[in-house]
Design an enzyme around this catalytic site. Structure first.
Site, short mmCIF file in Angstrom:
data_model
loop_
_atom_site.label_atom_id
_atom_site.label_comp_id
_atom_site.label_asym_id
_atom_site.label_seq_id
_atom_site.Cartn_x
_atom_site.Cartn_y
_atom_site.Cartn_z
N GLU A 70 38.63 52.50 48.22
CA GLU A 70 37.66 52.62 46.84
C GLU A 70 36.90 51.66 46.35
OE1 GLU A 70 35.76 56.10 45.39
OE2 GLU A 70 37.21 57.91 47.02
N LYS A 130 32.61 48.13 48.60
CA LYS A 130 33.94 48.77 49.22
C LYS A 130 34.71 46.73 50.42
CE LYS A 130 32.95 53.51 49.06
NZ LYS A 130 32.80 54.63 49.95
#
Length: 296
Positions: free
Chosen positions: A3, A59
């Site tokens: 993430e 991301k």
């Protein structure tokens, strides 16, 4: 899945090594993982291209290349992707030893079974380095585009950690939404970079239930949520990300945020805040852990 904090960790380690470096050779390409380009284009366009800067949105890592073609290399790690910086044989000066993940060769010998892309670059001070993209499940993506980063980035909201958004932006996005709060946080169109792990942690720290309808938050709750989003993501960056299975940094080292998890993956355990037993539900197709005692 990597993430925002994991991707930022990788970007921060790539930038000082690769900024100003020049691509010398494309040693391996996985066509299945390419988007917006072909393997032939990657082999033809990258050699000779210099790295102007390395940025990130959510991301995604964005490598802007020098030259009139205005080339951009956009990288997404998918679920199991790893980006490693490895010295070529005999040229380890100033580069990580990468002993934890094993050395790559420079294109002639045996490679790691999960190597999907490999590039050789030369830094501005003459050091040769291998940029290797490993991915066990092949969910990662590499985009090579002209004039701007990958088109899919234009559908993203502002960066959840360092983006130009505030409480008013968040309140406007939440207003009238009937989806569960956890689903809202996972929707990259609102804020980019929050995934399953950090969503659970953010909601635990705010004391908000992931099942709550997003549009029901009052002003104080929105303010609390906005603060915790930046705070928890920032802590993830400081701890070099969260390693539960595959994530490692460019030197093959795990992060340490997993040592601070209060909710994610802890269903059946005792809540450290109120003593209730954490429960698991599925929201937006994702397993979600929360405390029914103190998350309302």
């Amino acid at each position: 899945m990597p993430e925002l904090p994991e991707v930022e960790t990788v970007r921060r380690q790539m930038a000082p090594v690769l900024t100003g470096a020049t691509f010398e050779a494309v040693l391996q390409v996985e066509p299945f993982m390419l988007r917006d380009c072909s393997a032939d284009e990657v082999r033809r366009l990258l050699p000779g291209a210099g790295v102007a800067d390395i940025t990130r949105l959510g991301k995604f890592i964005v490598v802007r290349l020098e030259g009139d073609g205005r080339l951009y290399l956009t990288l997404h790690l998918g679920m199991t992707g790893q980006i490693l910086l490895l010295p070529t044989p005999g040229r380890a000066e100033g580069l990580p030893a990468a002993a934890a993940v094993g050395r790559a060769d420079d294109g002639e010998g045996r490679r790691h079974a999960h190597t999907r892309f490999m590039f050789r670059l030369r830094s501005c001070d003459g050091v040769s380095v291998l940029l290797e993209f490993r991915d066990a499940r092949k969910f990662g993506r590499l985009h090579l585009t002209t004039g701007g980063p990958a088109p899919r980035l234009f559908g993203l909201g502002p960066d959840a950690w360092q983006g130009e958004w505030d409480v008013d932006h968040l309140a406007a996005r939440l207003a009238g939404r009937r989806v569960p709060l956890k689903a809202f946080l996972l929707d990259q169109r609102h804020l980019a970079g929050i995934g399953n792990i950090y969503a659970d942690e953010i909601l635990w720290w705010t004391g908000l239930s992931p099942l709550r309808q997003a549009g029901t938050l009052d002003a104080e709750e929105v303010d609390r949520l906005a603060g915790e989003i930046r705070l928890r993501l920032g802590e993830g960056v400081r701890r070099l990300g969260c390693t539960l299975s595959d994530f490692v940094d460019t030197e093959g080292r795990p992060g340490t945020f997993q040592e601070r998890l209060e909710a994610y993956g802890r269903q059946g355990e005792t809540c450290s805040r109120c003593g209730e037993t954490l429960k698991r539900v599925v929201i937006a197709g994702r397993g979600t852990a929360y405390c029914p005692g103190c998350q309302r």
